[in-house]
Design a protein around this motif. Structure first.
Motif, PDB file in Angstrom:
ATOM      1  N   ASN A  13     -31.883  -2.953  40.918  1.00 54.56           N
ATOM      2  CA  ASN A  13     -30.855  -2.215  41.643  1.00 54.56           C
ATOM      3  C   ASN A  13     -30.902  -2.634  43.110  1.00 54.56           C
ATOM      4  OD1 ASN A  13     -30.019  -0.575  39.396  1.00 54.56           O
ATOM      5  ND2 ASN A  13     -31.955   0.518  39.630  1.00 54.56           N
ATOM      6  N   TYR A  14     -29.797  -3.168  43.574  1.00 53.67           N
ATOM      7  CA  TYR A  14     -29.694  -3.634  44.953  1.00 53.67           C
ATOM      8  C   TYR A  14     -29.219  -2.477  45.812  1.00 53.67           C
ATOM      9  CZ  TYR A  14     -29.843  -8.027  42.416  1.00 53.67           C
ATOM     10  OH  TYR A  14     -30.207  -9.039  41.577  1.00 53.67           O
ATOM     11  N   ARG A  15     -30.032  -2.095  46.793  1.00 59.87           N
ATOM     12  CA  ARG A  15     -29.731  -0.919  47.618  1.00 59.87           C
ATOM     13  C   ARG A  15     -29.222  -1.276  49.007  1.00 59.87           C
ATOM     14  NH1 ARG A  15     -32.822   3.973  46.168  1.00 59.87           N
ATOM     15  NH2 ARG A  15     -32.726   4.309  48.411  1.00 59.87           N
ATOM     16  N   ASN A  16     -29.709  -2.350  49.584  1.00 53.20           N
ATOM     17  CA  ASN A  16     -29.332  -2.771  50.933  1.00 53.20           C
ATOM     18  C   ASN A  16     -29.413  -4.284  51.031  1.00 53.20           C
ATOM     19  OD1 ASN A  16     -28.890  -0.338  52.669  1.00 53.20           O
ATOM     20  ND2 ASN A  16     -30.950   0.163  51.941  1.00 53.20           N
ATOM     21  N   GLU A  17     -28.784  -4.826  52.036  1.00 54.65           N
ATOM     22  CA  GLU A  17     -28.835  -6.273  52.249  1.00 54.65           C
ATOM     23  C   GLU A  17     -30.164  -6.669  52.885  1.00 54.65           C
ATOM     24  OE1 GLU A  17     -25.419  -6.955  54.671  1.00 54.65           O
ATOM     25  OE2 GLU A  17     -26.075  -5.573  56.197  1.00 54.65           O
ATOM     26  N   THR A  18     -30.518  -7.929  52.698  1.00 55.62           N
ATOM     27  CA  THR A  18     -31.757  -8.489  53.217  1.00 55.62           C
ATOM     28  C   THR A  18     -31.411  -9.789  53.920  1.00 55.62           C
ATOM     29  OG1 THR A  18     -32.840  -7.603  51.255  1.00 55.62           O
ATOM     30  CG2 THR A  18     -34.115  -9.113  52.578  1.00 55.62           C
ATOM     31  N   PHE A  19     -32.187 -10.103  54.976  1.00 51.74           N
ATOM     32  CA  PHE A  19     -31.863 -11.259  55.804  1.00 51.74           C
ATOM     33  C   PHE A  19     -33.057 -12.196  55.959  1.00 51.74           C
ATOM     34  CE2 PHE A  19     -29.233  -7.714  57.146  1.00 51.74           C
ATOM     35  CZ  PHE A  19     -27.962  -8.270  57.092  1.00 51.74           C
ATOM     36  N   HIS A  20     -32.762 -13.444  56.250  1.00 49.18           N
ATOM     37  CA  HIS A  20     -33.763 -14.444  56.595  1.00 49.18           C
ATOM     38  C   HIS A  20     -34.363 -14.067  57.943  1.00 49.18           C
ATOM     39  CE1 HIS A  20     -34.902 -18.280  58.586  1.00 49.18           C
ATOM     40  NE2 HIS A  20     -35.486 -18.460  57.417  1.00 49.18           N
ATOM     41  N   GLY A  21     -35.615 -14.446  58.155  1.00 42.41           N
ATOM     42  CA  GLY A  21     -36.233 -14.275  59.466  1.00 42.41           C
ATOM     43  C   GLY A  21     -37.180 -13.100  59.582  1.00 42.41           C
ATOM     44  N   THR A  22     -37.186 -12.211  58.595  1.00 39.78           N
ATOM     45  CA  THR A  22     -38.089 -11.058  58.613  1.00 39.78           C
ATOM     46  C   THR A  22     -38.743 -10.928  57.240  1.00 39.78           C
ATOM     47  OG1 THR A  22     -36.649  -9.926  60.190  1.00 39.78           O
ATOM     48  CG2 THR A  22     -38.270  -8.574  59.050  1.00 39.78           C
ATOM     49  N   ASP A  23     -40.063 -10.783  57.232  1.00 36.71           N
ATOM     50  CA  ASP A  23     -40.796 -10.657  55.972  1.00 36.71           C
ATOM     51  C   ASP A  23     -40.316  -9.458  55.162  1.00 36.71           C
ATOM     52  OD1 ASP A  23     -42.304 -12.849  56.665  1.00 36.71           O
ATOM     53  OD2 ASP A  23     -44.152 -11.714  57.053  1.00 36.71           O
ATOM     54  N   VAL A  24     -40.511  -9.553  53.853  1.00 35.10           N
ATOM     55  CA  VAL A  24     -40.274  -8.429  52.950  1.00 35.10           C
ATOM     56  C   VAL A  24     -41.601  -8.062  52.295  1.00 35.10           C
ATOM     57  CG1 VAL A  24     -37.866  -9.028  52.486  1.00 35.10           C
ATOM     58  CG2 VAL A  24     -39.655  -9.894  50.974  1.00 35.10           C
ATOM     59  N   GLU A  25     -41.690  -6.825  51.846  1.00 36.95           N
ATOM     60  CA  GLU A  25     -42.854  -6.361  51.103  1.00 36.95           C
ATOM     61  C   GLU A  25     -42.409  -5.952  49.712  1.00 36.95           C
ATOM     62  OE1 GLU A  25     -44.624  -3.057  53.128  1.00 36.95           O
ATOM     63  OE2 GLU A  25     -45.730  -4.355  54.502  1.00 36.95           O
ATOM     64  N   VAL A  26     -43.128  -6.450  48.702  1.00 34.95           N
ATOM     65  CA  VAL A  26     -42.883  -6.069  47.314  1.00 34.95           C
ATOM     66  C   VAL A  26     -44.006  -5.119  46.908  1.00 34.95           C
ATOM     67  CG1 VAL A  26     -42.592  -6.865  44.943  1.00 34.95           C
ATOM     68  CG2 VAL A  26     -41.819  -8.313  46.841  1.00 34.95           C
ATOM     69  N   HIS A  27     -43.647  -3.884  46.620  1.00 32.25           N
ATOM     70  CA  HIS A  27     -44.605  -2.856  46.200  1.00 32.25           C
ATOM     71  C   HIS A  27     -44.528  -2.745  44.676  1.00 32.25           C
ATOM     72  CE1 HIS A  27     -45.040  -0.694  50.258  1.00 32.25           C
ATOM     73  NE2 HIS A  27     -44.344  -1.803  50.467  1.00 32.25           N
ATOM     74  N   THR A  28     -45.672  -2.874  44.007  1.00 29.34           N
ATOM     75  CA  THR A  28     -45.722  -2.868  42.547  1.00 29.34           C
ATOM     76  C   THR A  28     -46.748  -1.855  42.069  1.00 29.34           C
ATOM     77  OG1 THR A  28     -45.185  -5.234  42.524  1.00 29.34           O
ATOM     78  CG2 THR A  28     -46.106  -4.314  40.503  1.00 29.34           C
ATOM     79  N   HIS A  29     -46.348  -1.020  41.103  1.00 29.11           N
ATOM     80  CA  HIS A  29     -47.313  -0.131  40.457  1.00 29.11           C
ATOM     81  C   HIS A  29     -46.923   0.102  38.997  1.00 29.11           C
ATOM     82  CE1 HIS A  29     -44.378   3.014  41.605  1.00 29.11           C
ATOM     83  NE2 HIS A  29     -44.829   3.640  40.545  1.00 29.11           N
ATOM     84  N   LEU A  30     -47.903   0.491  38.216  1.00 30.24           N
ATOM     85  CA  LEU A  30     -47.702   0.777  36.804  1.00 30.24           C
ATOM     86  C   LEU A  30     -47.101   2.168  36.685  1.00 30.24           C
ATOM     87  CD1 LEU A  30     -48.092   0.002  33.843  1.00 30.24           C
ATOM     88  CD2 LEU A  30     -50.457   0.778  34.030  1.00 30.24           C
ATOM     89  N   ALA A  31     -45.906   2.257  36.108  1.00 34.86           N
ATOM     90  CA  ALA A  31     -45.190   3.525  36.043  1.00 34.86           C
ATOM     91  C   ALA A  31     -45.256   4.186  34.666  1.00 34.86           C
ATOM     92  CB  ALA A  31     -43.726   3.310  36.421  1.00 34.86           C
ATOM     93  N   ARG A  32     -45.379   3.379  33.613  1.00 34.60           N
ATOM     94  CA  ARG A  32     -45.378   3.934  32.251  1.00 34.60           C
ATOM     95  C   ARG A  32     -46.259   3.086  31.353  1.00 34.60           C
ATOM     96  NH1 ARG A  32     -43.661   3.017  27.395  1.00 34.60           N
ATOM     97  NH2 ARG A  32     -42.677   1.063  27.996  1.00 34.60           N
ATOM     98  N   LEU A  33     -46.998   3.764  30.481  1.00 37.75           N
ATOM     99  CA  LEU A  33     -47.858   3.090  29.528  1.00 37.75           C
ATOM    100  C   LEU A  33     -47.538   3.611  28.140  1.00 37.75           C
ATOM    101  CD1 LEU A  33     -50.239   1.183  28.981  1.00 37.75           C
ATOM    102  CD2 LEU A  33     -51.778   3.109  29.427  1.00 37.75           C
ATOM    103  N   GLY A  34     -47.060   2.720  27.274  1.00 39.53           N
ATOM    104  CA  GLY A  34     -46.733   3.091  25.901  1.00 39.53           C
ATOM    105  C   GLY A  34     -47.805   2.624  24.942  1.00 39.53           C
ATOM    106  N   ASN A  35     -47.454   2.532  23.661  1.00 36.70           N
ATOM    107  CA  ASN A  35     -48.384   2.099  22.631  1.00 36.70           C
ATOM    108  C   ASN A  35     -48.693   0.608  22.744  1.00 36.70           C
ATOM    109  OD1 ASN A  35     -49.957   2.441  20.224  1.00 36.70           O
ATOM    110  ND2 ASN A  35     -48.313   1.429  19.106  1.00 36.70           N
ATOM    111  N   SER A  36     -47.648  -0.205  22.964  1.00 36.44           N
ATOM    112  CA  SER A  36     -47.840  -1.653  23.081  1.00 36.44           C
ATOM    113  C   SER A  36     -47.064  -2.233  24.262  1.00 36.44           C
ATOM    114  CB  SER A  36     -47.395  -2.355  21.784  1.00 36.44           C
ATOM    115  OG  SER A  36     -46.023  -2.115  21.541  1.00 36.44           O
ATOM    116  N   SER A  37     -46.466  -1.378  25.077  1.00 36.16           N
ATOM    117  CA  SER A  37     -45.693  -1.852  26.221  1.00 36.16           C
ATOM    118  C   SER A  37     -46.022  -1.041  27.466  1.00 36.16           C
ATOM    119  CB  SER A  37     -44.184  -1.768  25.935  1.00 36.16           C
ATOM    120  OG  SER A  37     -43.779  -0.418  25.816  1.00 36.16           O
ATOM    121  N   LEU A  38     -45.641  -1.594  28.588  1.00 36.07           N
ATOM    122  CA  LEU A  38     -45.811  -0.902  29.861  1.00 36.07           C
ATOM    123  C   LEU A  38     -44.604  -1.204  30.733  1.00 36.07           C
ATOM    124  CD1 LEU A  38     -46.687  -3.192  32.188  1.00 36.07           C
ATOM    125  CD2 LEU A  38     -48.823  -3.077  30.926  1.00 36.07           C
TER     126      LEU A  38
END
Length: 137
Positions: free
Chosen positions: A65-90
Motif C-alpha cells: 500500500n503506497y501512502r506517500n511519495e518518496t524522493f531520491h537524496g534521502t535515506d529510507v528505513e524499512v521496518h520489518t516484524h513478524l505479525a502472524r504465525l500460522g501452522n505452516s505460514s507466517l
C-alpha cells in the motif's frame, strides 16, 4: 490489579539509500523499487534472526500500500516484524519511512516449504518456538 504490558515483536530496521536510477520522470521513486526494498528488509530480518538453512520459506503473497511519495537524496528505513504465525505460514509486516513520513505499508506471507517434495510443511517445535519469541510471545 495491574495489567501486563503487551509483548513487543522484534523489529529489524534496514536503512536504504535510494539510487537516482530508481526515480521516475517526476522525480519520485518508481513503484517497482519498493518491492526490492521490502525484499532487502526481509533478508536483513532473516539474516539477523533466523537460520536460513532451517527455514526454507517461499513467498506466496505480497500486498503493498503506497501512502506517500518518496524522493531520491534521502535515506529510507524499512521496518520489518513478524505479525502472524500460522501452522505452516507466517506474515511479515513491513513499513517504509522517509524523513519520518510513513510512505509504504506491506504484508508478505511466506510458507515453510519442502522444495524437494513441492509442498508446505508445518513448523516443527524448534521453528515455532523461535518464531514465537520473535513475536514477543
Amino acid at each position: 490489579m495491574a495489567t501486563q504490558p503487551t509483548p513487543k515483536a522484534t523489529t529489524e530496521i534496514e536503512t536504504i539509500t535510494p539510487r537516482f536510477c530508481e526515480t521516475d520522470a517526476l522525480g519520485h521513486i518508481n513503484n517497482v523499487s519498493y518491492a526490492a526494498w521490502l525484499e532487502q528488509g526481509r533478508m536483513s530480518y532473516f539474516m539477523a534472526h533466523l537460520d536460513k538453512d532451517r527455514n526454507p520459506f517461499m513467498m506466496v503473497k505480497i500486498e503493498i500500500n503506497y501512502r506517500n511519495e518518496t524522493f531520491h537524496g534521502t535515506d529510507v528505513e524499512v521496518h520489518t516484524h513478524l505479525a502472524r504465525l500460522g501452522n505452516s505460514s507466517l506474515t511479515l509486516s513491513q513499513n517504509i519511512y522517509q524523513s519520518g513520513n510513513h510512505v509504504v505499508e506491506s504484508a508478505t506471507t511466506l510458507v515453510n516449504y519442502d522444495f524437494t517434495n513441492k509442498c508446505s510443511l508445518p513448523f516443527n517445535d524448534e521453528q515455532r518456538a523461535q518464531l514465537s519469541a520473535l513475536m514477543g510471545n
